[in-house]
Design a protein around this motif. Sequence first.
Motif, short mmCIF file in Angstrom:
data_model
loop_
_atom_site.label_atom_id
_atom_site.label_comp_id
_atom_site.label_asym_id
_atom_site.label_seq_id
_atom_site.Cartn_x
_atom_site.Cartn_y
_atom_site.Cartn_z
N ARG A 160 0.81 -0.92 0.09
CA ARG A 160 0.29 -0.46 0.32
C ARG A 160 0.77 0.75 -0.27
NH1 ARG A 160 -5.56 -0.32 -0.25
NH2 ARG A 160 -6.19 -2.59 0.35
N THR A 161 0.41 2.56 -1.33
CA THR A 161 1.70 3.45 -0.68
C THR A 161 0.97 4.67 -0.02
OG1 THR A 161 0.39 4.00 -2.99
CG2 THR A 161 2.20 3.06 -2.91
N TYR A 162 -0.90 4.41 0.02
CA TYR A 162 -1.47 5.49 0.73
C TYR A 162 -2.00 5.02 1.12
CZ TYR A 162 -5.32 4.53 -2.51
OH TYR A 162 -6.33 4.30 -3.33
N VAL A 163 -2.80 5.84 2.72
CA VAL A 163 -3.96 4.86 3.10
C VAL A 163 -5.08 5.61 2.78
CG1 VAL A 163 -5.21 5.12 5.52
CG2 VAL A 163 -2.78 5.25 5.97
N PRO A 164 -5.72 4.70 2.44
CA PRO A 164 -7.63 5.27 1.76
C PRO A 164 -8.18 5.26 2.42
CG PRO A 164 -7.16 2.92 1.81
CD PRO A 164 -5.69 3.03 2.62
N ASP A 165 -8.67 6.88 2.02
CA ASP A 165 -10.26 7.41 2.27
C ASP A 165 -11.12 6.44 2.32
OD1 ASP A 165 -11.76 9.32 3.68
OD2 ASP A 165 -11.87 10.59 1.70
N PRO A 166 -12.21 6.22 3.89
CA PRO A 166 -12.94 5.03 3.96
C PRO A 166 -14.06 5.86 4.27
CG PRO A 166 -11.71 5.69 6.30
CD PRO A 166 -11.07 6.84 5.16
N TYR A 167 -14.33 7.26 3.62
CA TYR A 167 -15.67 7.97 3.77
C TYR A 167 -16.53 7.50 2.38
CZ TYR A 167 -18.71 12.06 4.04
OH TYR A 167 -19.92 12.32 4.55
N TYR A 168 -15.89 6.76 1.89
CA TYR A 168 -17.24 6.63 0.96
C TYR A 168 -16.75 4.52 0.77
CZ TYR A 168 -17.20 10.68 -1.48
OH TYR A 168 -17.81 12.23 -0.41
#
Length: 159
Positions: free
Chosen positions: A124-132
């Motif tokens: 993983r290269t970033y922490v995904p936005d869990p908002y959606y």
Amino acid sequence: MDMKTRILFVCLGNICRSPAADGIMHRIVEEKGVAGNFEIDSAGTYGGHRGELPDSRMRSAASRRGYALTHRSRQVREEDFERFDMIVAMDDMNYESLNRLAPSREAARKIFRMAEFCRRHPDRTYVPDPYYEGHEGFELVLDMLEDGCEGILESLCQK
């Protein structure tokens, strides 16, 4: 001379990822008995949620792991670059926004990506936005943030 390490976690709205990182990091340094050596906060590059508590879904996912997220959303300010030693962005978009906001090259050197500190999520290269996302999105983010916060503490202890 105050030798505290000051860490600012940053995501877009400061209602999911960064307040969760803030809460997780607080607990990790408390458990390790080094809380007095740190000042930890979070902010967002977008100010539209200013004053709000973290997203209720993040609060409930975090509370199942024993984290109480009570931070009130705020927007990143230029003085944050002066005040904090490390500014940790959750993803590339926020990393780029922070670099644009940085008042100097020296200030920009304080900006890191959270994924740089994740040991258990090398793909993983970033922490995904869990908002959606659904429930799994929040769980993945919490897993990554626990991993990354431990990694940050480890890297600071090696200095």
